[in-house]
Design an enzyme around this catalytic site. Structure first.
Site, PDB file in Angstrom:
ATOM      1  N   HIS A 158      -4.549   3.762  -9.312  1.00 61.24           N
ATOM      2  CA  HIS A 158      -3.934   2.965 -10.380  1.00 61.24           C
ATOM      3  C   HIS A 158      -4.999   2.005 -10.884  1.00 61.24           C
ATOM      4  CE1 HIS A 158      -3.622  -0.118  -7.223  1.00 61.24           C
ATOM      5  NE2 HIS A 158      -3.125   0.836  -6.449  1.00 61.24           N
ATOM      6  N   LYS A 194       0.438  -6.613   3.893  1.00 57.94           N
ATOM      7  CA  LYS A 194      -0.878  -6.972   3.360  1.00 57.94           C
ATOM      8  C   LYS A 194      -0.996  -8.484   3.204  1.00 57.94           C
ATOM      9  CE  LYS A 194      -1.318  -2.844   0.382  1.00 57.94           C
ATOM     10  NZ  LYS A 194      -1.514  -2.412  -1.031  1.00 57.94           N
ATOM     11  N   THR A 205      -2.913  -4.592  -6.976  1.00 57.28           N
ATOM     12  CA  THR A 205      -1.978  -5.352  -6.138  1.00 57.28           C
ATOM     13  C   THR A 205      -2.103  -6.863  -6.318  1.00 57.28           C
ATOM     14  OG1 THR A 205      -1.876  -3.584  -4.503  1.00 57.28           O
ATOM     15  CG2 THR A 205      -1.295  -5.790  -3.744  1.00 57.28           C
ATOM     16  N   ASP A 223       5.437  -2.090  -3.550  1.00 59.69           N
ATOM     17  CA  ASP A 223       4.080  -1.760  -3.968  1.00 59.69           C
ATOM     18  C   ASP A 223       3.985  -0.315  -4.456  1.00 59.69           C
ATOM     19  OD1 ASP A 223       1.233  -1.673  -4.150  1.00 59.69           O
ATOM     20  OD2 ASP A 223       1.052  -3.064  -2.474  1.00 59.69           O
ATOM     21  N   ARG A 267      -2.834 -10.215   0.897  1.00 54.43           N
ATOM     22  CA  ARG A 267      -2.740 -10.663  -0.496  1.00 54.43           C
ATOM     23  C   ARG A 267      -1.316 -10.574  -1.037  1.00 54.43           C
ATOM     24  NH1 ARG A 267      -6.094  -6.124  -0.536  1.00 54.43           N
ATOM     25  NH2 ARG A 267      -5.218  -4.196  -1.393  1.00 54.43           N
ATOM     26  N   ASP A 289       4.281  -4.096  -8.199  1.00 50.39           N
ATOM     27  CA  ASP A 289       3.035  -4.731  -8.629  1.00 50.39           C
ATOM     28  C   ASP A 289       2.214  -3.839  -9.549  1.00 50.39           C
ATOM     29  OD1 ASP A 289       2.598  -2.944  -6.557  1.00 50.39           O
ATOM     30  OD2 ASP A 289       1.069  -4.157  -5.568  1.00 50.39           O
TER      31      ASP A 289
END
Length: 543
Positions: A484, A154, A74, A33, A156, A344
């Protein structure tokens, strides 16, 4: 001489045949990530022999791999890696977004239809993901016999790579430090996961102190340890060492792990426990393990890409990858698995560092933008609440405010869209704004920032107007730390590393889109491309 040539030709032909016919029995997808491609260049000389270097010395590297859409977050990122398509088609337009029907917001994986397993609360599911994934296609190709497991800190980042048909997705519960899942997959944790949780690794790591792996003066690729570009994630301050026990006491949970290398370490250990517990790669049926390292992002948001902590995080991740490779070689078999690594999204420079360098940058205040927009629209639409949601680089209009007459309201909405787009273009931090009428006419394959926007635009889920920030602008309030979410190179340029069965050694600087990963892995595994895939296999690898 003829005999020597024949023998040489035999071995050469044999190596070609091995490469051509090699099909992995286990694919491992690794997402790091917020990892920038340039981290490989910056930290390469300090990498050990068998982490990132295994990719560089024995695998294949794409040095010009980019996200080909604007919503570099993400949820969309993981979805695009595994579907081979963009938010316009897979539907995960952001980590969360405004829902037109309910007038509320939705998280990309949160759901009330399922519950957590291993903890209390709402569960998670991939139901908002519209396309199949390479992991779904593994299930289809193997008549559901192949196993698919996805793990992350995480939710997700675990749920979306696993697709719709995964055996399970697991993520960390910050309250207990345990890995949990959702009733979408299982009604109870499997014995191997319970065994792992019972060993209380989170508790052990949370008692440790994060010290740099090297003397501070050797971190020459990063800025000073004391920097006003960093936000303090530790009550003690922004400098080493970071005492996790004190951080845990302050938060009363295990979130301290996620901002340190120990978050990646416990995930590596859990991933290896999953390989053993599920017997992944133990037979002739294709299995898939998705791993997403989240600590790099959670730390990155706080300290930015030039922090000593970021360099140390990646040097530690290098060692963790080496441990993973060693484990796979022993348990699955070297040459029988394929592993790819990407990110990602990448990351902005901190605004403070840009200010110090006199590089143009800025902050778009969304609350002020909404207030100013309402004041601007009031004379044109008196007594009407025209705006429904402002944010996520989109404007949602309240269509009901324009009346019930379809013809009249459609005209007023079109006028409203044009007025708002013109207003947005006059704002200091906004480069361009596009109403729906313009977005629908942008060619899907257009190679421009407009093209990036249309590939992010899902008509059912996106707003009536999309806007593009100027370079180095964002909606991150603090000058320290990073963010981002834009289509600019500092957010789109990510690593593309491949190693193992079917992968030859090499490097390519040819442009490739992130949507090319899924069809490349599909081709190597000899399975169908995901349903909405728009990418093409990387010929430098597959041919």
């Amino acid at each position: 001489m003829c005999i020597k040539k024949a023998i040489f030709g035999f071995f050469l032909l044999g190596s070609v045949i091995v490469h051509a016919q090699t099909q992995p029995k286990l694919v491992i997808g690794v997402v790091v990530d917020q990892m920038r491609q340039e981290y490989i260049y910056r930290f390469e000389k300090k990498f050990g022999a068998d982490g990132f270097r295994r990719f560089l010395d024995q695998g294949f590297q794409l040095t010009n791999l980019h996200y080909n859409y604007a919503a570099t977050e993400t949820g969309p990122g993981h979805s695009s890696v595994y579907t081979g398509t963009t938010p316009a088609l897979h539907g995960i337009i952001k980590n969360e977004w405004f829902v037109k029907d309910t007038k509320g917001r939705v998280n990309c994986v949160a759901t009330e239809a399922y519950k957590m397993v291993g903890a209390s609360g709402k569960g998670a599911s991939p139901e908002l993901l519209l396309s199949t994934t390479i992991t779904d296609e593994v299930k289809i190709a193997t008549q559901r016999k192949g196993k698919v497991v996805s793990v992350s800190l995480k939710d997700r980042s675990a749920v979306l790579p696993g697709g719709h048909a995964a055996d399970a997705a697991y993520w960390m519960d910050s309250k207990s430090g345990n890995f949990i899942t959702s009733s979408y997959y299982l009604q109870e944790l499997p014995p191997w996961a319970n065994d792992f949780n019972n060993k209380k690794y989170a508790e052990k790591f949370a008692a440790m102190e994060w010290k740099p792996a090297l003397p501070l003066e050797q971190y020459t690729e990063s800025g000073p340890d004391q920097s006003n570009c960093e936000q303090a994630f530790d009550k003690k301050g922004v400098t080493f060492p970071h005492r996790l026990a004190e951080m845990k006491k302050a938060s009363n949970d295990y979130s301290c792990l996620a901002v340190s290398p120990y978050g990646n370490e416990i995930l590596r250990m859990f991933a290896q426990a999953a390989i053993e517990g599920e017997k992944l790669g133990n037979d002739g049926i294709l299995d898939f393990l998705a791993i997403s390292f989240s600590s790099t992002d959670i730390l990155g948001h706080a300290v930015g890409p030039q922090a000593v902590e970021i360099e140390d995080m990646y040097l530690q991740l290098d060692k963790q990858l080496a441990e993973l490779f060693s484990f796979l070689d022993k348990k699955v078999g070297k040459g029988t698995y394929t592993l790819f690594l990407t990110a990602d999204h990448a990351a902005d420079e901190t605004r403070q560092s840009l200010i110090d360098l006199k590089i143009p940058s800025g902050f778009l205040d969304l609350k002020k933008l909404e207030k100013d927009l309402n004041e601007f629209l009031a004379p044109y639409f008196p007594g009407k609440n025209v705006l429904e949601s402002v944010g996520n680089d989109q404007i949602y209009l309240n269509h009901q405010a324009f009346g019930e007459d379809a013809r009249r309201s459609s005209l007023d909405i079109m006028i409203g869209e044009e007025l708002i787009s013109g207003f947005l273009r006059r704002q200091e931090g906004i480069a361009e704004a596009y109403p729906r009428s313009v977005l629908r006419n942008i060619p899907f394959d257009e190679k421009s920032f407009r093209g990036q926007l249309i590939r992010s635009y899902n008509a059912a889920r996106c707003g009536d107007i999309m806007y593009l920030l100027k370079p180095q602008w964002n909606s991150h309030e603090n000058n320290a730390g990073t963010s981002h979410g834009t289509p600019y190179n500092y957010n789109t340029h990510v690593p593309g590393l491949f190693y193992g069965a079917g992968i030859k050694h090499g490097k390519s600087s040819q442009y490739h889109a992130i949507t090319d990963i899924a069809p490349t892995i599909s081709a190597l595994a000899k399975i169908k491309f995901p349903s909405a895939c728009i990418g093409t296999p990387v010929a430098e690898i597959t041919d």
